[in-house]
Design a protein around this motif. Structure first.
Motif, short mmCIF file in Angstrom:
data_model
loop_
_atom_site.label_atom_id
_atom_site.label_comp_id
_atom_site.label_asym_id
_atom_site.label_seq_id
_atom_site.Cartn_x
_atom_site.Cartn_y
_atom_site.Cartn_z
N LEU A 188 0.62 -1.30 -0.12
CA LEU A 188 0.09 0.02 0.04
C LEU A 188 0.87 1.16 0.09
O LEU A 188 1.92 1.21 0.72
N ASN A 189 0.51 2.11 -0.92
CA ASN A 189 1.04 3.54 -1.05
C ASN A 189 0.97 4.43 0.34
O ASN A 189 1.57 5.31 0.45
N ARG A 190 -0.28 4.16 0.79
CA ARG A 190 -0.90 5.05 1.82
C ARG A 190 -1.53 4.24 2.69
O ARG A 190 -1.93 3.09 2.63
N VAL A 191 -1.83 4.64 4.03
CA VAL A 191 -2.81 3.92 4.93
C VAL A 191 -4.09 3.72 4.74
O VAL A 191 -4.72 4.98 4.58
N VAL A 192 -4.61 2.68 4.55
CA VAL A 192 -5.92 2.40 3.87
C VAL A 192 -6.88 1.76 5.17
O VAL A 192 -6.33 1.08 5.97
N PRO A 193 -8.07 2.34 5.28
CA PRO A 193 -8.87 1.75 6.47
C PRO A 193 -9.14 0.40 6.25
O PRO A 193 -9.06 -0.37 5.26
N ILE B 202 2.65 4.20 15.08
CA ILE B 202 1.42 5.45 15.40
C ILE B 202 2.16 6.19 16.63
O ILE B 202 2.00 7.71 16.46
N LEU B 203 2.61 5.68 17.40
CA LEU B 203 3.02 6.41 18.62
C LEU B 203 4.18 7.61 18.38
O LEU B 203 4.18 8.80 18.70
N GLY B 204 5.05 7.04 17.34
CA GLY B 204 6.26 8.04 16.99
C GLY B 204 5.85 9.12 16.16
O GLY B 204 6.14 10.09 16.11
N LEU B 205 4.92 8.70 15.33
CA LEU B 205 4.19 9.54 14.33
C LEU B 205 3.43 10.66 15.16
O LEU B 205 3.32 12.04 14.99
N LEU B 206 2.71 10.38 16.41
CA LEU B 206 1.77 11.20 17.16
C LEU B 206 2.98 12.16 17.96
O LEU B 206 2.69 13.37 18.20
N ASN B 207 4.14 11.72 18.22
CA ASN B 207 5.07 12.72 19.17
C ASN B 207 5.93 13.53 18.04
O ASN B 207 6.34 14.25 18.59
N THR B 208 6.31 12.99 16.87
CA THR B 208 7.33 13.67 16.12
C THR B 208 6.62 14.32 14.77
O THR B 208 7.33 15.03 14.32
N GLY B 209 5.64 13.86 14.45
CA GLY B 209 5.01 14.18 13.10
C GLY B 209 4.37 15.77 13.19
O GLY B 209 3.86 16.06 14.35
N SER B 210 4.49 16.24 12.09
CA SER B 210 3.97 17.65 12.09
C SER B 210 2.42 17.58 11.75
O SER B 210 1.86 16.41 11.29
N GLU C 226 1.87 15.75 8.45
CA GLU C 226 2.11 14.39 8.53
C GLU C 226 1.01 13.60 9.46
O GLU C 226 0.53 12.49 9.02
N LEU C 227 0.35 14.27 10.26
CA LEU C 227 -0.63 13.79 11.17
C LEU C 227 -1.75 13.76 10.16
O LEU C 227 -2.66 12.58 10.58
N ARG C 228 -2.23 14.44 9.31
CA ARG C 228 -3.37 14.43 8.65
C ARG C 228 -3.46 13.07 7.80
O ARG C 228 -4.64 12.78 7.12
N ARG C 229 -2.19 12.34 7.31
CA ARG C 229 -2.21 11.25 6.84
C ARG C 229 -2.90 10.15 7.47
O ARG C 229 -3.02 8.91 6.73
N LEU C 230 -2.85 10.14 8.59
CA LEU C 230 -3.42 8.95 9.69
C LEU C 230 -5.04 8.93 9.35
O LEU C 230 -5.63 10.16 9.27
N GLN C 231 -5.51 7.91 9.47
CA GLN C 231 -7.04 7.61 9.46
C GLN C 231 -7.80 8.45 10.41
O GLN C 231 -7.40 8.48 11.70
N ARG C 232 -8.92 9.02 10.38
CA ARG C 232 -9.70 9.72 11.38
C ARG C 232 -9.14 10.86 11.97
O ARG C 232 -9.61 11.53 13.02
N ILE C 233 -8.14 11.47 11.15
CA ILE C 233 -7.33 12.74 11.73
C ILE C 233 -7.39 13.86 10.68
O ILE C 233 -6.83 13.38 9.65
N ALA D 259 -5.51 17.48 14.07
CA ALA D 259 -3.90 17.58 13.64
C ALA D 259 -3.50 18.89 14.70
O ALA D 259 -2.38 18.68 15.22
N GLN D 260 -4.10 19.82 14.39
CA GLN D 260 -3.55 21.11 15.21
C GLN D 260 -3.70 20.90 16.64
O GLN D 260 -2.87 21.21 17.54
N LEU D 261 -4.88 20.28 17.13
CA LEU D 261 -5.11 19.87 18.55
C LEU D 261 -3.91 19.13 18.97
O LEU D 261 -3.38 19.40 20.14
#
Length: 659
Positions: A516-521, A582-590, A593-600, A605-607
């Motif tokens: 997968l090229n991206r995260v798919v539900p 996922i935890l690493g992306l939550l702690n270091t992602g901009s 980058e966070l908007r690439r996650l599902q349901r975000i 992402a700003q919150l």
């Protein structure tokens, strides 16, 4: 006539004050502008003449002046204080100016204005001389001493003092601390406070710091020579001293008081001053601004719906001092010579009208931002207990402290079942509990919240516990399905027909899904797998629709269905790897980058980025529920979508076994 007019104005002002109190009982208490009159002595060049004084003091609060229309009559004036020719700078400061400095320690504003005709001694009253300092140096010495005492170590408030110095020259606001800044604009914020963007503000901690900034700036003020005064002020000078207070302990309040020290330029009669050219233009600007000042005073006394503050830069800046929220005092300087009779009468009439102006001072307070509260709350645990006891005694004297619960009443805490939470969550909750306990009666602690709020907190904790328990059960169920499905796969491999003979190693492999090229539900993957399996069945037999294989049949699964089965049988190591990513992306992602996650989305992402900057990195993926604006239900959906999607990526990236 003047006395009768003043009495009528006073009666009208008192009536308006009573009516306003009756209409709005919640308005701040009224404080009238206090007025003092200072009579300067004869100048040296006129001391040899036999000219008599046209003003005579009756007592410490009243004076009389000769009536220009009838030499047999006199006009009497009553003020808050009268200082005669023999009064000193110390008398004026101690008796009239020093009492208002205490209001700055309570977060209120104060103003001192020096008014009068040219040559009457206004600048001398405000600045003085090295031998006889004026109001400004004396006020700064006392104010700095007060702030040093109130902001000492162990006191509940930390204080900081800063100064700004400006002049209004020909309707231009000029910064005397930075003369090259040019004309500045006067603004008003949404709370009605007057401010000047771009005005230089210098912090001062001692009187030496004040002199280092004030003396060079005073030389930048515009002065000029006229027939009446060799160093006549050609502009209105305003010294602004700001006192900022920050509470060292919770609830971390802020207070701000401003002191305006204003040396007004004197009104001039160009026939006597001999002004020409530039001096005439300067005199016109001075007289115009003082005329608007008189209109403002009259409008306030008459209760007009519109007060012309905006007609002049001077009155715009004095909006807080006249009819605003400051404790104001006016020192009217007059001359005793008879040739200044008209100027003296004009100044006395203006002073008489000004004492009827009503101000409504109040405390300017606010609260610190949440980031500063967290830092100071952590520092509070390190502070000595003397500071906390000093603050408790101060609030007990003010009567603002909340009552302590009776000893017989047990402390109810919603922090129950800590052993069911993770260690990181337990540590944070215990730290919060210690901070609130250290505050004691200084705020609304969680341990002493009302029953309704406590019940809501307990309900939220229970919901979180149940959600965690549900996720654990779901994980155990997935793990059990994976273990039960493995023997079936082995059995299918052993029972497969061997008529075609064994194939060479590497020639027959299980189809590998495309990475997968991206995260798919997970739901989308399942739908794609189902549709792909149906398409393959229709291609084998287009005449007769083949029924879908039931659970437990020996039919070879298609490529999409194999991916779905693999997702349902995710090994624990892949789940742990997914949670780690996922935890690493939550702690270091901009935010992007966070908007690439599902349901975000963009808002969530700003919150997440804001919460991370304020509280630090997330300890667990479940800590996402602590972000304000993200509910526990949304966190569960987020975990279900993203953990399985990341596991699908990891699973697809692994090398496949041969069939």
């Amino acid at each position: 006539m003047a006395v009768a007019a003043a009495a009528a104005a006073a009666a009208a002002g008192a009536t308006r004050n009573q009516l306003s109190k009756g209409r709005t009982s919640r308005r701040p208490a009224a404080a009238r502008v206090r007025v003092a009159v200072r009579l300067r002595p004869f100048v040296e060049e006129d001391s040899s003449t036999s000219e008599s004084s046209c003003v005579r003091g009756l007592d410490s609060c009243s004076l009389e002046i000769a009536n220009g229309r009838n030499s047999q009559e006199t006009l009497k004036y009553q003020f808050d204080a009268f200082y005669g020719e023999t009064s000193t700078q110390q008398d004026i400061y101690v008796g009239f100016v020093q009492p208002i400095l205490r209001h700055l320690m309570n977060g209120q504003n104060a103003s001192v204005l020096a008014y009068g005709p040219t040559g009457a001694g206004k600048t001398y009253t405000m600045l003085g001389s090295p031998e006889q300092p004026g109001v400004i140096p004396r006020a700064l010495k006392d104010l700095l001493q007060l702030t040093w005492e109130e902001g000492a170590e162990g006191r509940p408030w930390a204080l900081a003092v800063s100064m700004s110095y400006l002049e209004i020259y020909q309707e231009k606001v000029l910064d005397l601390l930075a003369p090259a800044s040019g004309d500045l604009v006067i603004r008003e914020d949404r709370w009605g406070n007057i401010l000047i963007p771009g005005l230089t503000q210098k912090p001062i901690a001692s009187f030496t710091d004040f002199e280092q900034h004030f003396l060079p700036a005073s030389r930048n003020r515009t002065v000029g020579a006229t027939r009446l005064n060799q160093r006549s002020s050609r502009s209105h000078a305003v010294l602004l001293v700001k006192v900022e207070q920050r509470e060292r302990m919770a609830p971390f309040r802020q207070r701000e008081g401003k002191l305006y020290l204003i040396d007004l330029a004197g009104s001039e009669d160009n026939r006597r001053t001999g002004n020409q050219g530039l001096r005439l233009k300067e005199s016109g600007a001075i007289n115009a601004s003082l005329f608007v000042l008189g209109k403002v005073v009259d409008a306030l006394n008459q209760g007009l719906p519109r007060v012309p503050y905006r007609d002049s830069k001077l009155t715009r800046l004095l909006q807080d001092s006249l009819g605003g929220s400051a404790h104001s005092v006016l020192i009217a300087n007059i001359a005793p010579e008879r040739r200044f009779y008209l100027d003296t009468v004009t100044s006395l009439n203006f002073a008489s009208r000004s004492k009827e102006v009503i101000n409504r001072p109040f405390t300017h307070k606010s609260f610190q931002p949440s980031s500063e509260r967290v830092k100071l709350a952590q520092k509070e645990l390190m502070d000595p207990p003397e500071a906390k006891r000093a603050r408790s005694q101060e609030e007990l004297e003010d009567g603002t402290s909340s009552p302590e619960p009776p000893p017989s009443c047990p402390k109810l805490s919603p922090l129950k079942q800590l052993n069911t939470l993770e260690p990181a969550v337990q540590e944070r909750l215990l730290n919060l509990d210690r901070i609130l306990d250290s505050r004691g009666s200084q705020g609304a602690s969680i341990l002493s919240t009302p029953r309704r709020e406590r019940t809501a907190l307990e309900k939220a904790l229970k919901e979180k516990d149940s959600e965690i328990q549900r996720l654990k059960e779901k994980y155990k169920e997935l793990e059990a399905n994976r273990l039960n499905q493995r023997p079936k796969e082995l059995e299918e491999e052993n029972d497969s027909p061997a008529s075609s003979g064994p194939l060479p190693m590497g020639t027959q492999t299980v189809p590998v899904t495309k990475p997968l090229n991206r995260v798919v539900p997970f739901r989308l993957i399942q739908e794609q797998a189902t549709s792909q399996s149906k398409t393959n069945v229709l291609q084998k037999d287009s005449r007769k629709r083949k029924p879908e294989p039931l659970c437990g049949q020996q039919e070879e699964p298609t490529e999409g269905l194999r991916t779905t089965l693999a997702l349902l049988q995710v090994p624990p190591d892949l789940l742990a790897e997914s949670r780690k990513k996922i935890l690493g992306l939550l702690n270091t992602g901009s935010a992007k980058e966070l908007r690439r996650l599902q349901r975000i989305g963009e808002k969530k992402a700003q919150l997440i980025v804001g919460w991370r900057e304020l509280h630090g990195p997330f300890a667990e993926v479940e800590d996402l529920g602590r972000v304000e604006g993200i509910s526990e239900k949304q966190v569960a959906t987020f975990l279900k979508a993203n953990i399985l999607s990341f596991a699908a990526e990891c699973f697809s990236a692994l090398p496949r076994r041969d069939a």
